[in-house]
Design an enzyme around this catalytic site. Structure first.
Site, PDB file in Angstrom:
ATOM      1  N   CYS A 232       1.207  -1.371  -0.002  1.00  0.00           N
ATOM      2  CA  CYS A 232       0.055  -0.005   0.198  1.00  0.00           C
ATOM      3  C   CYS A 232       1.227   1.203  -0.054  1.00  0.00           C
ATOM      4  O   CYS A 232       0.659   2.287  -0.697  1.00  0.00           O
ATOM      5  CB  CYS A 232      -0.784   0.108   1.310  1.00  0.00           C
TER       6      CYS A 232
ATOM      7  N   HIS B  74      -2.451   1.318   7.058  1.00  0.00           N
ATOM      8  CA  HIS B  74      -2.489   1.572   5.452  1.00  0.00           C
ATOM      9  C   HIS B  74      -3.339   2.623   5.050  1.00  0.00           C
ATOM     10  O   HIS B  74      -3.540   4.232   5.711  1.00  0.00           O
ATOM     11  CB  HIS B  74      -3.893   0.157   5.210  1.00  0.00           C
TER      12      HIS B  74
ATOM     13  N   HIS C 297      -6.147   1.867  -4.105  1.00  0.00           N
ATOM     14  CA  HIS C 297      -4.805   1.263  -3.283  1.00  0.00           C
ATOM     15  C   HIS C 297      -4.444   0.132  -3.365  1.00  0.00           C
ATOM     16  O   HIS C 297      -5.417  -0.398  -4.022  1.00  0.00           O
ATOM     17  CB  HIS C 297      -5.723   1.359  -1.844  1.00  0.00           C
TER      18      HIS C 297
END
Length: 352
Positions: A267, A315, A327
Site C-alpha cells: 500500500c 494502510h 489502493h
C-alpha cells in the site's frame, strides 16, 4: 476379604481406562496441533473465514510497514557506514603520506650526523655558508614539527571515524535483526491466511479482497473506464494530478509485501511510487507518510490526497474523488478502486 477387595478394584480399573483414553486423546490433539494436519479446528462459516483472513491481512500489513521502516533505517545506516569507511580510507591515505614525509625528514637528519650547531660552526670552512644552512635547518625543523602534528591529527581522525563506524555497524545489525523479526511476522500471518482461504471455494475467495458487492464492482469498473481525467481535473496541483494518473495506470497490478513498483506494490509502496513519478519524494512507511504533508479533514479531500486507515495508521490509499480511492489492498486483491468506507478512516494528508 478377597470378595471385598474385588469391587474396589473395578472402579480403579475403570478410572485407569478412562485416564488412558483421556491421555490418548490429548496426545492425538497435541500431535494434530504440532503437525498442522488435524481436523480438530472449529468449522467456520465462509463469512467467519473472510473476517479472520481480513484481520490476518491487517496484522500482516501493520508488520509490513514496520518491516519497511526497519529496511529504510537499515539502508540509511548502511549508507552512513559506507561513507565513514570511505572517509577513513581517505584519511588513512593522508596519514601514510604524512608518515612518509616524516620518515624522510628523520632519515635526512640522521645522515647529517646531528652535530651540535656550535661545533659545526667551529669546524666549518665557510662560516657564512654555514649560517645560511643553519637557518635552513631551523626552518626544516619547524616543518618536521608540523609533520609530526599532522600525523597525530590523522591518527585521531581515523580513530574517531572507526568509532563512528562501529556505532553504525551496531545500528545496522539491530535494524537487520528487526527486519528478520518483522519478516517472520508477515510470513506467518500470510501463511495463516492462505490456510484459511484454502477452505473456501474460488467464488468465496474472490470476495476476500475487499467490498465485493455488485455496486462497488460496477463503480470500480466505471472509474477504470473513465480513467483519470475527472480526478486529475479536480486535483489541487499538477503533481497531485500526475500521482493520480500513475495510480490509474497501475490498476490491476499485484500486491506484494515490501514492493514499490513498477509492476507490484504494497500500500505505501504504491503511494510512494505514484508521487515519485510526479517528482515528489515521500517516506516509505504509512506512519511517516501521514506526516509528510498538510493534514486535511475528510470533508476537504481532493484527488491526490493520501487517505489513511486503522488506528495504527497501517494502510494508505490515494483519493480519486467521489468517496473512492486507489489502493493496493492485500495479497488476495490487486491494485483497485475502492470506497473509503471499506476500512476505518484514520486521517488524510495533502502532499502538494
Amino acid at each position: 476379604m478377597a470378595a471385598h477387595r474385588k469391587p474396589r478394584q473395578r472402579p480403579m480399573a475403570g478410572g485407569t481406562a478412562r485416564t488412558a483414553a483421556t491421555i490418548a486423546l490429548a496426545s492425538a490433539a497435541t500431535a494434530t496441533g504440532l503437525d498442522g494436519t488435524g481436523h480438530a479446528e472449529p468449522q467456520l462459516t465462509p463469512g467467519q473465514v473472510r473476517a479472520e483472513v481480513a484481520e490476518l491481512y491487517r496484522q500482516a500489513e501493520a508488520a509490513t510497514e514496520k518491516y519497511n521502516g526497519a529496511k529504510e533505517e537499515a539502508d540509511e545506516a548502511r549508507q552512513r557506514l559506507k561513507g565513514l569507511q570511505d572517509r577513513a580510507a581517505r584519511s588513512q591515505g593522508r596519514l601514510d603520506e604524512a608518515r612518509q614525509a616524516l620518515g624522510s625528514a628523520a632519515a635526512a637528519q640522521y645522515r647529517s650526523g646531528g652535530l651540535d650547531p656550535a661545533m659545526q660552526l667551529a669546524l666549518s670552512d665557510d662560516p657564512d655558508r654555514y649560517l645560511q644552512n643553519a637557518e635552513f635547518v631551523e626552518r626544516a625543523g619547524d616543518r618536521q614539527g608540523a609533520a609530526v602534528r599532522r600525523v597525530r591529527s590523522r591518527l585521531r581522525e581515523i580513530e574517531q571515524l572507526r568509532g563512528a563506524a562501529r556505532v553504525e555497524l551496531n545500528s545496522l545489525r539491530t535494524r537487520q535483526a528487526e527486519l528478520q523479526r518483522h519478516k517472520r511476522t508477515v510470513t506467518g500471518k500470510l501463511g495463516s491466511a492462505r490456510r484459511l482461504l484454502s477452505r473456501l471455494t474460488p467464488q468465496e475467495r474472490s470476495r476476500v479482497g475487499g467490498s465485493s458487492d455488485r455496486a462497488t464492482r460496477s463503480a470500480g469498473a466505471r472509474d477504470t473506464l473513465a480513467a483519470p481525467a475527472p480526478a486529475t481535473a479536480q486535483a489541487p496541483g499538477p503533481r497531485a494530478a500526475a500521482a493520480v494518473s500513475y495510480a490509474y495506470r497501475k490498476l490491476g497490478s499485484p500486491y506484494v509485501w515490501g514492493a514499490t513498483g513498477p509492476n507490484a506494490f504494497d500500500c505505501s509502496g504504491l503511494v510512494q511510487a505514484a508521487y515519485r513519478s510526479a517528482g515528489v519524494s515521500l517516506p516509505r512507511t504509512t506512519y511517516s507518510q501521514i506526516a509528510a504533508g498538510r493534514r486535511v479533514s475528510r470533508s476537504e479531500l481532493l484527488p491526490g490526497d493520501l487517505v489513511f486507515f486503522y488506528a495504527g495508521i497501517s494502510h494508505v490509499g490515494i483519493y480519486v474523488g467521489n468517496g473512492r480511492m486507489i489502493h493496493a489492498p492485500n495479497p488476495s486483491a490487486p491494485v483497485r478502486v475502492a470506497p473509503l468506507d471499506e476500512m476505518p478512516f484514520a486521517g488524510a494528508t495533502r502532499v502538494v
